[in-house]
Design a protein around this motif. Structure first.
Motif, PDB file in Angstrom:
ATOM      1  N   PHE A  60     -30.054  23.460  -6.732  1.00 10.43           N
ATOM      2  CA  PHE A  60     -29.815  23.665  -5.640  1.00 10.43           C
ATOM      3  C   PHE A  60     -31.077  23.753  -4.728  1.00 10.43           C
ATOM      4  N   ASP A  61     -30.938  23.005  -3.621  1.00 11.77           N
ATOM      5  CA  ASP A  61     -31.956  22.782  -2.697  1.00 11.77           C
ATOM      6  C   ASP A  61     -31.684  23.292  -1.643  1.00 11.77           C
ATOM      7  N   THR A  62     -32.298  24.145  -0.795  1.00  8.85           N
ATOM      8  CA  THR A  62     -31.963  24.734   0.253  1.00  8.85           C
ATOM      9  C   THR A  62     -31.634  23.718   1.572  1.00  8.85           C
ATOM     10  N   GLN A  63     -32.625  22.774   1.391  1.00  5.88           N
ATOM     11  CA  GLN A  63     -32.713  21.581   2.402  1.00  5.88           C
ATOM     12  C   GLN A  63     -31.474  20.667   2.248  1.00  5.88           C
ATOM     13  N   LYS A  64     -30.972  20.449   0.939  1.00  2.00           N
ATOM     14  CA  LYS A  64     -29.927  19.543   0.881  1.00  2.00           C
ATOM     15  C   LYS A  64     -28.725  20.229  -0.255  1.00  2.00           C
ATOM     16  N   PRO A  65     -28.149  21.362   0.430  1.00  2.00           N
ATOM     17  CA  PRO A  65     -27.438  22.102  -0.326  1.00  2.00           C
ATOM     18  C   PRO A  65     -26.174  21.113  -0.810  1.00  2.00           C
ATOM     19  N   GLU A  66     -25.771  20.150   0.026  1.00  2.00           N
ATOM     20  CA  GLU A  66     -24.502  19.590  -0.351  1.00  2.00           C
ATOM     21  C   GLU A  66     -24.623  18.751  -1.626  1.00  2.00           C
ATOM     22  N   ALA A  67     -25.973  18.518  -2.191  1.00  2.00           N
ATOM     23  CA  ALA A  67     -26.317  17.775  -3.470  1.00  2.00           C
ATOM     24  C   ALA A  67     -26.457  18.689  -4.566  1.00  2.00           C
ATOM     25  N   GLY A  68     -26.260  20.142  -4.319  1.00  2.00           N
ATOM     26  CA  GLY A  68     -26.311  21.110  -5.335  1.00  2.00           C
ATOM     27  C   GLY A  68     -25.197  20.786  -6.393  1.00  2.00           C
ATOM     28  N   HIS A  69     -25.502  21.553  -7.676  1.00  2.00           N
ATOM     29  CA  HIS A  69     -24.587  21.320  -8.522  1.00  2.00           C
ATOM     30  C   HIS A  69     -24.683  22.581  -9.537  1.00  2.00           C
ATOM     31  N   ALA A  70     -23.416  22.996 -10.008  1.00  2.00           N
ATOM     32  CA  ALA A  70     -23.457  24.380 -10.821  1.00  2.00           C
ATOM     33  C   ALA A  70     -22.446  24.098 -12.042  1.00  2.00           C
ATOM     34  N   LEU A  71     -22.728  24.516 -13.121  1.00  2.00           N
ATOM     35  CA  LEU A  71     -22.117  24.559 -14.404  1.00  2.00           C
ATOM     36  C   LEU A  71     -22.245  25.753 -15.087  1.00  2.00           C
ATOM     37  N   LEU A  72     -21.108  26.227 -15.362  1.00  2.00           N
ATOM     38  CA  LEU A  72     -21.079  27.859 -15.894  1.00  2.00           C
ATOM     39  C   LEU A  72     -20.143  27.799 -17.180  1.00  2.00           C
ATOM     40  N   LYS A  73     -20.802  28.041 -18.368  1.00  2.00           N
ATOM     41  CA  LYS A  73     -19.895  28.218 -19.650  1.00  2.00           C
ATOM     42  C   LYS A  73     -19.664  29.515 -20.315  1.00  2.00           C
ATOM     43  N   ILE A  74     -18.743  30.288 -20.179  1.00  2.00           N
ATOM     44  CA  ILE A  74     -18.447  31.434 -20.575  1.00  2.00           C
ATOM     45  C   ILE A  74     -17.776  31.537 -21.935  1.00  2.00           C
ATOM     46  N   GLN A  75     -18.435  32.144 -22.712  1.00  2.00           N
ATOM     47  CA  GLN A  75     -17.811  32.566 -24.081  1.00  2.00           C
ATOM     48  C   GLN A  75     -16.767  33.789 -23.825  1.00  2.00           C
ATOM     49  N   LEU A  76     -15.384  33.130 -23.837  1.00  2.00           N
ATOM     50  CA  LEU A  76     -14.318  34.227 -23.654  1.00  2.00           C
ATOM     51  C   LEU A  76     -14.258  35.335 -24.622  1.00  2.00           C
ATOM     52  N   ALA A  77     -14.732  35.198 -25.716  1.00  2.00           N
ATOM     53  CA  ALA A  77     -14.596  36.408 -26.834  1.00  2.00           C
ATOM     54  C   ALA A  77     -15.568  37.601 -26.220  1.00  2.00           C
ATOM     55  N   SER A  78     -16.548  37.138 -25.580  1.00  2.00           N
ATOM     56  CA  SER A  78     -17.613  38.171 -25.030  1.00  2.00           C
ATOM     57  C   SER A  78     -16.973  39.194 -23.995  1.00  2.00           C
ATOM     58  N   ILE A  79     -15.790  38.886 -23.801  1.00  2.00           N
ATOM     59  CA  ILE A  79     -15.035  40.018 -22.874  1.00  2.00           C
ATOM     60  C   ILE A  79     -15.150  41.415 -23.148  1.00  2.00           C
ATOM     61  N   ASP A  80     -15.698  42.506 -22.348  1.00  2.00           N
ATOM     62  CA  ASP A  80     -15.458  43.808 -22.598  1.00  2.00           C
ATOM     63  C   ASP A  80     -14.543  44.430 -21.413  1.00  2.00           C
ATOM     64  N   ALA A  81     -13.411  44.935 -21.834  1.00  2.00           N
ATOM     65  CA  ALA A  81     -12.397  45.094 -20.874  1.00  2.00           C
ATOM     66  C   ALA A  81     -12.150  46.772 -20.918  1.00  2.00           C
ATOM     67  N   GLY A  82     -13.159  47.272 -21.650  1.00  2.00           N
ATOM     68  CA  GLY A  82     -13.270  48.785 -21.606  1.00  2.00           C
ATOM     69  C   GLY A  82     -12.850  49.494 -22.792  1.00  2.00           C
ATOM     70  N   SER A  83     -12.294  48.779 -23.837  1.00  2.00           N
ATOM     71  CA  SER A  83     -12.010  49.264 -25.133  1.00  2.00           C
ATOM     72  C   SER A  83     -11.746  48.353 -25.905  1.00  2.00           C
ATOM     73  N   PRO A  84     -12.155  48.669 -27.353  1.00  2.00           N
ATOM     74  CA  PRO A  84     -11.962  47.710 -28.532  1.00  2.00           C
ATOM     75  C   PRO A  84     -10.567  47.293 -28.717  1.00  2.00           C
ATOM     76  N   ASP A  85      -9.662  48.046 -28.442  1.00  2.00           N
ATOM     77  CA  ASP A  85      -8.142  47.587 -28.386  1.00  2.00           C
ATOM     78  C   ASP A  85      -7.745  46.441 -27.359  1.00  2.00           C
ATOM     79  N   ALA A  86      -8.217  46.822 -26.239  1.00  2.00           N
ATOM     80  CA  ALA A  86      -8.160  45.724 -25.081  1.00  2.00           C
ATOM     81  C   ALA A  86      -8.750  44.496 -25.612  1.00  2.00           C
ATOM     82  N   ASN A  87      -9.934  44.529 -25.789  1.00  2.00           N
ATOM     83  CA  ASN A  87     -10.816  43.293 -26.311  1.00  2.00           C
ATOM     84  C   ASN A  87     -10.174  42.482 -27.417  1.00  2.00           C
ATOM     85  N   ASP A  88      -9.882  43.122 -28.384  1.00  2.00           N
ATOM     86  CA  ASP A  88      -9.165  42.585 -29.481  1.00  2.00           C
ATOM     87  C   ASP A  88      -7.514  41.721 -28.829  1.00  2.00           C
TER      88      ASP A  88
END
Length: 188
Positions: A60-88
């Motif tokens: 990301f370049d502040t002078q050329k934001p239109e050329a910016g690129h982002a990639l995000l990869k989330i390991q879904l098993a890393s979720i913490d929804a507040g309890s072990p039962d919910a996570n399972d």
């Protein structure tokens, strides 16, 4: 008597100002300083959760934001929804089906500057083998050579088949999941 500035002096001032305007480029998301959280309602009560394992790539370049690129990869098993039962439960086929689809991916397709360090990032979100276009509103806060990209979006569970069968709809768990993120990237 009014004095007029000579065109040569005016051009020197204009070009001098533009040459001192510094482009700031951010790359490489700092995982330790970044975070992804979410809230939803279950039986009318607000529930908070996080994902702890993700990686991001950012250009990301502040002078050329239109050329910016982002990639995000989330390991879904890393979720913490507040309890072990919910996570399972969230690992199961009716939810994220992490045995088959372990990673959620967001990749940008474009950046639109909205002014005052606000941007709309357009991209594609893939969860459970389903890809949908998603726009994210992001605010860039620059702090001592570090870019903090704060964003928020509403994810519709039903669009990605998250919470099927008895969990579908809004009766137990809200279809709307409010996702917030903070991606921190050093200046390059």
């Amino acid at each position: 008597m009014k004095r007029r500035m000579s065109p040569v002096v005016l051009l020197a001032l204009v070009f001098g100002w533009f040459s001192t305007a510094q482009a700031v480029e951010y790359r490489d998301v700092n995982r330790t300083a970044s975070q992804i959280s979410f809230t939803y309602k279950q039986l009318g009560q607000r529930v908070y959760g996080t994902f702890s394992d993700f990686e991001g790539a950012l250009t990301f370049d502040t002078q050329k934001p239109e050329a910016g690129h982002a990639l995000l990869k989330i390991q879904l098993a890393s979720i913490d929804a507040g309890s072990p039962d919910a996570n399972d439960e969230l690992q199961r086929a009716s939810w994220f089906d992490t045995a088959t689809y372990p990673v959620g991916v967001y990749e940008s397709t474009g950046v639109t500057p909205l002014g005052d360090n606000h941007f709309k990032i357009s991209g594609n979100l893939t969860i459970k083998g389903t890809t949908r276009p998603v726009d994210v509103d992001v605010v860039l806060k620059e702090q001592s050579g570090i870019g903090v990209f704060d964003g928020e979006l509403i994810l519709k569970r039903g669009d990605f088949k998250i919470g099927e069968g008895e969990w579908a709809g809004n009766s137990v768990v809200s279809d709307d999941i409010n996702i917030k993120f903070k991606m921190v990237a050093p200046q390059r």
